[in-house]
Design a protein around this motif. Structure first.
Motif, mmCIF file in Angstrom:
data_model
loop_
_atom_site.group_PDB
_atom_site.id
_atom_site.type_symbol
_atom_site.label_atom_id
_atom_site.label_comp_id
_atom_site.label_asym_id
_atom_site.label_seq_id
_atom_site.Cartn_x
_atom_site.Cartn_y
_atom_site.Cartn_z
ATOM 1 N N SER A 30 -96.311 -114.418 31.946
ATOM 2 C CA SER A 30 -95.641 -114.267 33.236
ATOM 3 C C SER A 30 -95.747 -112.812 33.698
ATOM 4 C CB SER A 30 -94.165 -114.652 33.113
ATOM 5 O OG SER A 30 -93.470 -113.661 32.365
ATOM 6 N N PRO A 31 -95.466 -112.535 34.980
ATOM 7 C CA PRO A 31 -95.485 -111.146 35.446
ATOM 8 C C PRO A 31 -94.522 -110.247 34.655
ATOM 9 C CG PRO A 31 -95.528 -112.618 37.320
ATOM 10 C CD PRO A 31 -95.303 -113.472 36.110
ATOM 11 N N ARG A 32 -93.307 -110.711 34.396
ATOM 12 C CA ARG A 32 -92.326 -109.909 33.645
ATOM 13 C C ARG A 32 -92.845 -109.608 32.242
ATOM 14 N NH1 ARG A 32 -87.102 -108.595 33.965
ATOM 15 N NH2 ARG A 32 -86.850 -109.803 35.874
ATOM 16 N N THR A 33 -93.375 -110.623 31.572
ATOM 17 C CA THR A 33 -93.897 -110.439 30.216
ATOM 18 C C THR A 33 -95.061 -109.456 30.218
ATOM 19 O OG1 THR A 33 -93.218 -112.680 29.628
ATOM 20 C CG2 THR A 33 -94.862 -111.654 28.221
ATOM 21 N N ALA A 34 -95.917 -109.543 31.240
ATOM 22 C CA ALA A 34 -97.060 -108.625 31.338
ATOM 23 C C ALA A 34 -96.592 -107.189 31.521
ATOM 24 C CB ALA A 34 -97.970 -109.038 32.489
ATOM 25 N N ALA A 35 -95.615 -106.969 32.397
ATOM 26 C CA ALA A 35 -95.118 -105.610 32.628
ATOM 27 C C ALA A 35 -94.532 -105.021 31.347
ATOM 28 C CB ALA A 35 -94.082 -105.609 33.747
ATOM 29 N N ARG A 36 -93.799 -105.835 30.592
ATOM 30 C CA ARG A 36 -93.213 -105.344 29.336
ATOM 31 C C ARG A 36 -94.307 -105.085 28.297
ATOM 32 N NH1 ARG A 36 -87.877 -107.517 26.105
ATOM 33 N NH2 ARG A 36 -88.113 -106.103 24.331
ATOM 34 N N ARG A 37 -95.261 -106.012 28.177
ATOM 35 C CA ARG A 37 -96.354 -105.832 27.209
ATOM 36 C C ARG A 37 -97.170 -104.587 27.545
ATOM 37 N NH1 ARG A 37 -101.341 -106.525 28.052
ATOM 38 N NH2 ARG A 37 -101.079 -108.001 29.774
ATOM 39 N N GLU A 38 -97.535 -104.439 28.810
ATOM 40 C CA GLU A 38 -98.334 -103.290 29.221
ATOM 41 C C GLU A 38 -97.584 -101.978 28.982
ATOM 42 O OE1 GLU A 38 -101.409 -102.771 30.241
ATOM 43 O OE2 GLU A 38 -102.147 -104.796 30.570
ATOM 44 N N SER A 39 -96.285 -101.958 29.245
ATOM 45 C CA SER A 39 -95.490 -100.749 28.996
ATOM 46 C C SER A 39 -95.477 -100.412 27.511
ATOM 47 C CB SER A 39 -94.060 -100.929 29.506
ATOM 48 O OG SER A 39 -94.051 -101.068 30.898
ATOM 49 N N ALA A 40 -95.306 -101.424 26.681
ATOM 50 C CA ALA A 40 -95.317 -101.195 25.232
ATOM 51 C C ALA A 40 -96.683 -100.676 24.782
ATOM 52 C CB ALA A 40 -94.953 -102.482 24.494
#
Length: 165
Positions: free
Chosen positions: A57-67
């Motif tokens: 999902s977009p939220r999961t992608a933003a968190r993964r990319e930040s990590a």
């Protein structure tokens, strides 16, 4: 041709749209965290492409990319902006911006850049965002910051500007 074949042909005929997601992190003074990619000019927020083929999902992608990009795996706050960005050399992009929250000194000190993609990071005053972020990206992040500060709902944008109503 069977119904399954018709449906597959229909899906294949649909236009392609890219999707990306990012997190807007800031410090206690309200400065925004930007990262400097090594693969293009300018700065960006921590974020990247949504891997929808993996069910992301977009939220999961933003968190993964930040990590991955800055080494901070933190829960994200609310959706601040959605931007429809037309492209000339690429398909249209739908970009999501989430509230990454306020980072304290310890978190800022523990940032570890993804060396394969990033050169550096810095904190930027909100008024200086468009000087560091090219084109519609700068307008998108300014609008996301404005919505965050005002407490308004999510900003609906087209090419970084408020969508016509």
């Amino acid at each position: 041709m069977t119904t399954t074949d018709d449906y597959a042909a229909y899906i294949a005929s649909l236009p392609r749209v890219l999707a990306g997601a990012a997190a807007l992190f800031r410090d206690a003074e309200g400065r925004v965290l930007l990262v400097e990619p090594n693969y293009r000019e300018g700065w960006a927020l921590p974020g990247g492409t949504i891997e929808s083929d993996r069910g992301e999902s977009p939220r999961t992608a933003a968190r993964r990319e930040s990590a991955e990009e800055i080494g901070l795996d933190l829960p994200l706050g609310r959706l601040l902006a959605v931007d429809w960005v037309l492209g000339t050399a690429r398909p249209p992009l739908v970009a999501y911006v989430y509230d990454g929250g306020v980072l304290d000194g310890e978190q800022l000190g523990s940032i570890k850049l993804q060396e394969e993609e990033l050169l550096s990071w810095k904190l930027v005053e909100p008024a200086e965002l468009t000087a560091h972020l090219p084109g519609s990206l700068g307008r998108r992040i300014q609008e996301a910051y404005r919505v965050l500060e005002s407490g308004e709902g999510t900003a609906e944008l087209e090419n970084g500007s408020p969508a016509p109503r």
